[in-house]
Design a protein around this motif. Sequence first.
Motif, PDB file in Angstrom:
ATOM      1  N   MET A  59      71.538  13.165 -27.759  1.00  0.00           N
ATOM      2  CA  MET A  59      71.437  14.437 -27.112  1.00  0.00           C
ATOM      3  C   MET A  59      72.551  14.997 -27.049  1.00  0.00           C
ATOM      4  O   MET A  59      73.549  14.245 -26.837  1.00  0.00           O
ATOM      5  CB  MET A  59      70.680  13.881 -25.684  1.00  0.00           C
ATOM      6  CG  MET A  59      70.067  15.051 -25.106  1.00  0.00           C
ATOM      7  SD  MET A  59      68.969  14.562 -23.693  1.00  0.00           S
ATOM      8  CE  MET A  59      70.272  14.195 -22.377  1.00  0.00           C
ATOM      9  N   TRP A  89      73.598  20.725 -15.101  1.00  0.00           N
ATOM     10  CA  TRP A  89      74.402  19.855 -15.654  1.00  0.00           C
ATOM     11  C   TRP A  89      75.837  20.517 -15.440  1.00  0.00           C
ATOM     12  O   TRP A  89      76.030  21.637 -15.578  1.00  0.00           O
ATOM     13  CB  TRP A  89      74.209  19.648 -17.266  1.00  0.00           C
ATOM     14  CG  TRP A  89      73.073  18.910 -17.414  1.00  0.00           C
ATOM     15  CD1 TRP A  89      71.747  19.281 -17.500  1.00  0.00           C
ATOM     16  CD2 TRP A  89      73.073  17.376 -18.321  1.00  0.00           C
ATOM     17  NE1 TRP A  89      70.983  18.168 -17.746  1.00  0.00           N
ATOM     18  CE2 TRP A  89      71.579  17.391 -18.382  1.00  0.00           C
ATOM     19  CE3 TRP A  89      73.988  16.447 -18.451  1.00  0.00           C
ATOM     20  CZ2 TRP A  89      71.134  15.843 -18.963  1.00  0.00           C
ATOM     21  CZ3 TRP A  89      73.687  15.420 -18.986  1.00  0.00           C
ATOM     22  CH2 TRP A  89      72.095  15.131 -19.265  1.00  0.00           C
ATOM     23  N   LEU A 147      77.403  14.593 -25.623  1.00  0.00           N
ATOM     24  CA  LEU A 147      76.585  14.308 -24.538  1.00  0.00           C
ATOM     25  C   LEU A 147      77.767  13.554 -23.193  1.00  0.00           C
ATOM     26  O   LEU A 147      77.613  13.842 -21.888  1.00  0.00           O
ATOM     27  CB  LEU A 147      75.604  13.322 -24.411  1.00  0.00           C
ATOM     28  CG  LEU A 147      74.809  12.751 -23.211  1.00  0.00           C
ATOM     29  CD1 LEU A 147      74.213  14.160 -22.811  1.00  0.00           C
ATOM     30  CD2 LEU A 147      73.612  11.855 -23.534  1.00  0.00           C
ATOM     31  N   ARG A 148      78.830  12.911 -23.600  1.00  0.00           N
ATOM     32  CA  ARG A 148      79.549  12.190 -22.839  1.00  0.00           C
ATOM     33  C   ARG A 148      80.544  13.034 -22.059  1.00  0.00           C
ATOM     34  O   ARG A 148      81.226  12.898 -21.028  1.00  0.00           O
ATOM     35  CB  ARG A 148      80.781  11.551 -23.609  1.00  0.00           C
ATOM     36  CG  ARG A 148      80.141  10.129 -24.415  1.00  0.00           C
ATOM     37  CD  ARG A 148      81.039   9.532 -25.313  1.00  0.00           C
ATOM     38  NE  ARG A 148      80.678   8.544 -26.110  1.00  0.00           N
ATOM     39  CZ  ARG A 148      79.767   8.482 -27.018  1.00  0.00           C
ATOM     40  NH1 ARG A 148      79.286   9.513 -27.442  1.00  0.00           N
ATOM     41  NH2 ARG A 148      79.391   7.234 -27.673  1.00  0.00           N
ATOM     42  N   TYR A 205      74.833  15.086 -15.517  1.00  0.00           N
ATOM     43  CA  TYR A 205      73.717  15.409 -14.881  1.00  0.00           C
ATOM     44  C   TYR A 205      73.715  15.864 -13.585  1.00  0.00           C
ATOM     45  O   TYR A 205      74.545  14.930 -12.736  1.00  0.00           O
ATOM     46  CB  TYR A 205      72.489  14.476 -15.146  1.00  0.00           C
ATOM     47  CG  TYR A 205      71.214  14.979 -14.479  1.00  0.00           C
ATOM     48  CD1 TYR A 205      70.331  16.046 -14.705  1.00  0.00           C
ATOM     49  CD2 TYR A 205      70.757  14.067 -13.322  1.00  0.00           C
ATOM     50  CE1 TYR A 205      69.349  16.256 -14.040  1.00  0.00           C
ATOM     51  CE2 TYR A 205      69.634  14.412 -12.656  1.00  0.00           C
ATOM     52  CZ  TYR A 205      68.857  15.521 -13.017  1.00  0.00           C
ATOM     53  OH  TYR A 205      67.810  15.875 -12.420  1.00  0.00           O
TER      54      TYR A 205
END
Lengths: 81, 417
Positions: free
Chosen positions: A1, A52, A13-14, A18
């Motif tokens: 993702m 996010w 994503l790192r 969220y």
Amino acid sequence: MRLTCPHCGERDLREFTYGGAALTRPEGDWSPIWDEYVHLRENPAGRSREFWQHGAGCSAWLVVERDTVTHDIHAVTEAGA
Amino acid sequence: MRFGALRILKEGLTGNRGWGPHWRDPEPKPAYDIVIIGGGGHGLATAFYLAREHGLTNVAVLEKGYIGGGNVGRNTTIVRANYFLPGNSEFYSHSLKLWERMESDLNYNVMHSQRGIINLFHSDGQRDAIVRRGNAMINQGDDAILLDREALRKKLPYLNFDSGRFPIHGGLYHPRGGTARHDAVAWGFARGASDRGVDIIQNCEVTGIDTEAGRVTGVQTTRGAIRARKVAIVTAGRSGQVASLAGLRLPIESHVLQAFVTEGLKPVIDNVVTFGMGHFYISQSDKGGLVFGGDLDFYPSYAQRGNLPTVEHVMEAGMTLMPMIGRARVLRSWGGIMDMTPDGSPIIDKAPVEGLYLDCGWCYGGFKAVPGSGFALAHLLATDRPHDSAAGFRLDRFETGRGLMDEEGKGAQHNLH
């Protein structure tokens, strides 16, 4: 993702965290609406609107439309924009 | 059919031709007293205890897929009773006692192995917290032994004790904790319930919950309508979707938790070991694979798979704790859907719809709770009163703020546990 930040482009994503379902914060003192806001969830299997934060990038809070079944990202916009 | 040494010997000598299916595969009847949605460990255990403790056998368990295909077959099989807070503590203590007699209760080998769990600590603060937890476990009547560094070194010589970042100061040893064969737990409860008259109906997805004047009257399924006086939702990560069929929203977000298993190795890790600083835990299966995992991916998901950052994090934590596992090759990884509540503790309660019951919110700790949850939900279904061991698992604790059970002390909001 991978998420595409509106400021920084497509990133790993790192770099993101969220931040919960993208709900509208109620006004006023405690009422059952606050319980719904804090606790109850649609918890959708499919398209979901979520907050996010791009913490390891521009620090912006984002609203991400994401599919919770396929992990496809449909849209990323700045929260409050 | 009873399992026993003589029977196994006889079957072994006659080509194992006498074994039959372990449970019946009936057509759904038009009506039942109780319908349990979800044929996972919790649903099957509920059916078993309804039949055995309360004599209620006009019961159906409806399973969307096949028995053993959900979270009961997608966990890391750890069984323990090392909880701290009142509400959780007595429940898991009771559940562990049910585990200890499960094999004789079910006449089924679930390979329950009380190999002991060791929670490591790495700082003075963590030691204080572990001592306090150990005392709570002892007060609850369970077992807890504080191991200092030297005692731990004898028991787990393979750990990296001298890590500059996370030196290991000791551990809390819970000897009655351990592991079990997860599929066998599902099969054993299915067989036990089926033998007592419960219908276990596979490939039967519930597509609607019927209500009349605020009361449950039955369910719609892919195999037709089934009437029921009481309906229990026991669907783990899918609880939100199933509850929405009755117009309910639950205090649950479904997240993905990943787990990993290596190739089979000779016995090397005797216990279950948890890393107090790095979200990592590990045990070795009886087949020899190292079974390990870490934290949630920390975003909602129904994909039953996670992403690489968490994989990397878990591997790093494992290498920090026990560098020897770097030589083992990972065979498989998988993700399970966790029904996360705001305080990280479960719900066994009546729903706001008459005749509807909820058993959900097991977060990442559902496997060890299988018998305790089944026992408590069966009690609630049969008597309409919560069982003493699960009286704290109330649905309204989030709304009222009373009786929150936040084991980690992080707060009672989503995405903190």
